[in-house]
Design a protein around this motif. Structure first.
Motif, mmCIF file in Angstrom:
data_model
loop_
_atom_site.group_PDB
_atom_site.id
_atom_site.type_symbol
_atom_site.label_atom_id
_atom_site.label_comp_id
_atom_site.label_asym_id
_atom_site.label_seq_id
_atom_site.Cartn_x
_atom_site.Cartn_y
_atom_site.Cartn_z
ATOM 1 N N LEU A 144 0.847 -1.188 0.000
ATOM 2 C CA LEU A 144 0.000 0.000 0.000
ATOM 3 C C LEU A 144 0.884 1.240 0.000
ATOM 4 O O LEU A 144 1.944 1.258 0.604
ATOM 5 C CB LEU A 144 -0.905 0.015 1.228
ATOM 6 N N LYS A 145 0.393 2.283 -0.659
ATOM 7 C CA LYS A 145 1.230 3.456 -0.826
ATOM 8 C C LYS A 145 0.384 4.709 -0.715
ATOM 9 O O LYS A 145 -0.776 4.717 -1.117
ATOM 10 C CB LYS A 145 1.893 3.395 -2.212
ATOM 11 N N ARG B 111 -6.042 4.444 13.709
ATOM 12 C CA ARG B 111 -6.853 3.236 13.498
ATOM 13 C C ARG B 111 -6.029 2.224 12.723
ATOM 14 O O ARG B 111 -5.540 2.517 11.634
ATOM 15 C CB ARG B 111 -8.106 3.590 12.674
ATOM 16 N N THR B 112 -5.866 1.052 13.276
ATOM 17 C CA THR B 112 -5.244 -0.036 12.531
ATOM 18 C C THR B 112 -6.282 -1.128 12.335
ATOM 19 O O THR B 112 -7.428 -0.995 12.754
ATOM 20 C CB THR B 112 -4.026 -0.598 13.292
ATOM 21 N N LEU B 113 -5.877 -2.224 11.665
ATOM 22 C CA LEU B 113 -6.801 -3.312 11.382
ATOM 23 C C LEU B 113 -7.466 -3.814 12.651
ATOM 24 O O LEU B 113 -8.660 -4.065 12.699
ATOM 25 C CB LEU B 113 -6.035 -4.469 10.728
ATOM 26 N N HIS C 96 -2.655 7.312 5.277
ATOM 27 C CA HIS C 96 -3.959 6.810 4.844
ATOM 28 C C HIS C 96 -3.690 5.558 4.037
ATOM 29 O O HIS C 96 -3.587 5.616 2.826
ATOM 30 C CB HIS C 96 -4.673 7.839 3.971
ATOM 31 N N LEU C 97 -3.537 4.431 4.681
ATOM 32 C CA LEU C 97 -3.220 3.212 3.944
ATOM 33 C C LEU C 97 -4.408 2.264 4.028
ATOM 34 O O LEU C 97 -4.350 1.212 4.644
ATOM 35 C CB LEU C 97 -1.952 2.571 4.506
ATOM 36 N N GLY C 98 -5.510 2.694 3.449
ATOM 37 C CA GLY C 98 -6.699 1.854 3.411
ATOM 38 C C GLY C 98 -7.137 1.456 4.799
ATOM 39 O O GLY C 98 -7.146 2.247 5.729
ATOM 40 N N ALA C 99 -7.486 0.175 4.943
ATOM 41 C CA ALA C 99 -7.959 -0.305 6.235
ATOM 42 C C ALA C 99 -6.783 -0.626 7.157
ATOM 43 O O ALA C 99 -6.949 -0.783 8.349
ATOM 44 C CB ALA C 99 -8.816 -1.550 6.048
ATOM 45 N N LEU C 100 -5.603 -0.718 6.592
ATOM 46 C CA LEU C 100 -4.441 -1.169 7.352
ATOM 47 C C LEU C 100 -4.130 -0.218 8.505
ATOM 48 O O LEU C 100 -4.082 -0.609 9.662
ATOM 49 C CB LEU C 100 -3.239 -1.278 6.409
ATOM 50 N N VAL C 101 -3.912 1.017 8.153
ATOM 51 C CA VAL C 101 -3.657 1.995 9.209
ATOM 52 C C VAL C 101 -4.034 3.382 8.698
ATOM 53 O O VAL C 101 -3.791 3.730 7.545
ATOM 54 C CB VAL C 101 -2.185 1.962 9.673
ATOM 55 N N SER C 102 -4.679 4.141 9.542
ATOM 56 C CA SER C 102 -4.943 5.529 9.176
ATOM 57 C C SER C 102 -4.941 6.383 10.433
ATOM 58 O O SER C 102 -5.235 5.908 11.526
ATOM 59 C CB SER C 102 -6.275 5.665 8.449
ATOM 60 N N ILE C 103 -4.564 7.641 10.255
ATOM 61 C CA ILE C 103 -4.481 8.562 11.389
ATOM 62 C C ILE C 103 -5.451 9.710 11.157
ATOM 63 O O ILE C 103 -5.498 10.293 10.075
ATOM 64 C CB ILE C 103 -3.048 9.086 11.564
#
Lengths: 242, 220
Positions: A114-115, B61-63, B152-159
C-alpha cells in the motif's frame, strides 16, 4: 506611574550600565533641544526605538554596520550593500519554490504494497473532513503556503522600484506595512521542523520516502530566514518616503 | 516632549499626529487599553489550552485496534518506543513553551502596574524571547496535519486528527496575539521620571501613589 518615577529615581545609580546611562543622557539632551510644535523637518532625522521609545538622532551607519538602541539594544538601522537586489532575488526564488513545493508530492509512505503520498497543500488541508476543523485547515494553508508567498510578492513590489531608483509604486508603503504585519504569521520554518518530527513518528509504521517538494521546501526555509535577516526596515521606510 | 513615535517605521511625529505620514500606521503614544487586551487574550489562550490537553489530538486506526492519544500521551508513547529525543521536542514545544509563555506574559503585564524585581533590560529580553519562541508551539499542530494527510493506507492503518488540534492552534494564536499587544515601551516608562500626562496611566495619581507605594513595597 509614580511607582516608576520613584524606582527610576533611586535606580539611576544601580542601573548604571554605561551604555544605558549614555543613551539616557543623550536622548535627554535631544529632548532639551526640541520644542513641541516645530516644523516637521527637524523630526525627519530622528529615530525612535520601537521597543523602548528612546529617541535618537539617526546617523546612518556604513554598509554592514548596525545602529543599536543604547537603552534596550534593539537594532535600529542595519543597512547592507545591495540588500535590495538580494531580497528581490530571494523573493523571486521563494515564489517559484512555493508554487512548486505546493503541488509536487512531499512525502510518501509505503508498507506491504500500500502506498500514499501527500503534497504540502494536502497536509495543510488535512482537517477538511470534519466541520469545525476545516477552519484550522484554512489557517494552516495560510501560514504555511499563502502568507510566505504573499510576503515574497509584496517585497518584490516594494523593492523593485527602489532598487532601480524609481519612485515607489502606488500603495508601496501600505504593501510594506502589510508584509511587516504578517511577519510573525509566516511559519514555513516551523512546518519544516514539524516534518522531521512526523517522519520519526511514522518511521516505525511504514517506509517513508521524500518527494521532490521536501527538498524544495528545505531550500525555501533557508531563503525565508535569509530574506528577513537582510532586510533593514529603516532604510526601506526612508527610501519609500522620498 | 510632545512627540509621538511610529512603532512600525520608527519615524517621530509631533504629539498631535494621529497617523504616520510615512507608513500610514496608526499613532498612539501609549495604548491605555493595551494591558487589558493582553490580559483578555491571555485568559482566552489559557482557556483554550485546557481542552487542548484533555481531548484527543490523534486517533490511530489499525486493522485490529483504534487508539487515541492526547498531546502528552502521544509524546510519552514515543518515548516508550525509544525516541526520547523527538518526545522531548514535542514535550518542550507543546507543554514547556506554552506554559512558560503564560507565566512570562503574566509576569510582564503584572510588572507594569506593580513594582517588578527584574530590570527593564531583563524584561525586554523576556518579551522578545516570548515573541520569537511563541510561534514554535505550532509544531505539534503541523505534525498532526502531516500525519493525518500522509498516513492513509486503506484499512491497514490511518491517522485522524482530533478536536484538540483546533484548541491547541487557537491557544497558540491567542497567546501570540497577547504577546503582540504587550507594549514593551511600558517597561521603559518606569525609568523616566517626568512622564507627560497624556501617556501616564489613568489610575495613577502621582501624589496618592507616592504616598501608598512605600507600604506596598514593604509588604511585598
Amino acid at each position: 506611574m509614580a511607582t516608576g518615577a520613584a524606582k527610576g529615581g533611586q535606580g539611576t545609580a544601580a542601573q548604571g550600565a554605561p551604555a544605558t546611562r549614555a543613551g539616557k543622557s543623550r536622548s535627554a539632551r535631544r529632548r532639551a533641544h526640541m520644542h513641541p510644535g516645530t516644523a516637521e523637518d527637524p523630526l525627519a532625522d530622528l529615530v525612535a526605538c520601537p521597543s523602548c521609545d528612546a529617541v535618537f538622532r539617526a546617523v546612518e551607519p556604513a554598509h554592514g554596520q548596525r545602529a543599536v538602541c543604547t537603552r534596550c539594544h534593539h537594532v535600529l538601522i542595519a543597512p547592507r550593500k545591495d540588500a535590495g537586489k538580494q531580497i528581490i532575488a530571494i523573493a523571486l526564488s521563494v515564489l517559484v519554490l512555493i508554487t512548486a513545493a505546493a503541488y509536487f508530492p512531499f512525502l510518501s509512505i509505503s508498507t506491504t504494497g500500500l502506498k500514499n503520498s501527500t503534497s504540502i497543500l494536502e497536509a495543510a488541508l488535512a482537517f477538511t473532513g470534519d466541520g469545525i476543523l476545516a477552519l484550522l485547515s484554512l489557517a494552516l494553508a495560510a501560514v504555511i503556503v499563502f502568507i510566505p508567498a504573499l510576503r515574497a510578492g509584496l517585497s518584490i513590489y516594494v523593492m523593485l522600484p527602489l532598487v532601480r531608483d524609481r519612485p515607489p509604486l502606488p500603495h508601496a508603503s501600505r504593501a510594506f506595512r502589510l508584509s511587516e504585519a504578517l511577519r510573525p504569521w509566516s511559519m514555513a520554518e516551523i512546518f519544516a521542523l514539524g516534518c522531521a518530527v512526523a517522519l520519526v513518528k511514522v518511521a516505525g509504521l511504514a517506509h517513508v520516502s521524500f518527494g521532490p517538494a521536501f527538498w524544495l521546501f528545505s531550500g525555501l526555509v533557508i531563503l525565508v530566514i535569509l530574506q528577513d535577516a537582510l532586510l533593514c526596515r529603516y532604510s526601506v521606510w526612508k527610501a519609500l518616503e522620498r | 516632549m510632545g512627540l509621538v513615535a511610529c512603532r512600525r517605521c520608527a519615524r517621530v511625529w509631533p504629539g498631535s499626529a494621529r497617523r504616520c505620514g510615512r507608513c500610514g500606521h496608526g499613532l498612539r503614544s501609549r495604548d491605555v487599553m493595551a494591558l487589558q487586551k493582553v490580559w483578555a487574550l491571555w485568559v482566552v489562550g489559557l482557556i483554550c489550552y485546557i481542552p487542548a490537553n484533555i481531548y484527543t489530538m490523534l486517533e490511530t486506526r489499525t486493522l485490529v485496534s483504534s487508539q487515541t492519544n492526547t498531546v502528552i500521551g502521544g509524546a510519552l508513547e514515543l518515548g516508550h518506543h525509544g525516541d526520547w529525543g523527538v518526545a522531548m521536542v514535542i514535550l518542550v514545544a507543546s507543554v514547556g513553551i506554552p506554559i512558560s509563555k503564560f507565566i512570562v506574559i503574566a509576569m510582564l503585564a503584572y510588572g507594569i502596574r506593580n513594582r517588578s524585581f527584574l530590570s527593564p533590560e531583563r524584561r525586554q529580553l523576556m518579551h522578545e524571547l516570548v515573541e520569537y519562541i511563541g510561534r514554535w508551539s505550532m509544531i505539534d499542530v503541523f505534525v498532526v496535519a502531516i500525519l493525518s494527510a500522509l498516513v492513509h493506507l486503506g484499512a491497514l492503518v490511518s491517522i485522524q486528527p482530533g478536536i484538540a488540534a483546533l484548541f491547541f492552534a487557537m491557544s497558540v494564536i491567542f497567546t501570540m496575539l497577547s504577546a503582540m499587544c504587550f507594549d514593551s515601551r511600558l517597561i521603559w516608562d518606569s525609568m523616566v521620571d517626568d512622564l507627560p500626562p497624556e501617556i501616564r496611566p489613568k489610575s495613577a495619581h502621582p501624589q496618592a501613589d507616592r504616598a501608598n507605594k512605600p507600604e506596598e513595597g514593604a509588604t511585598a
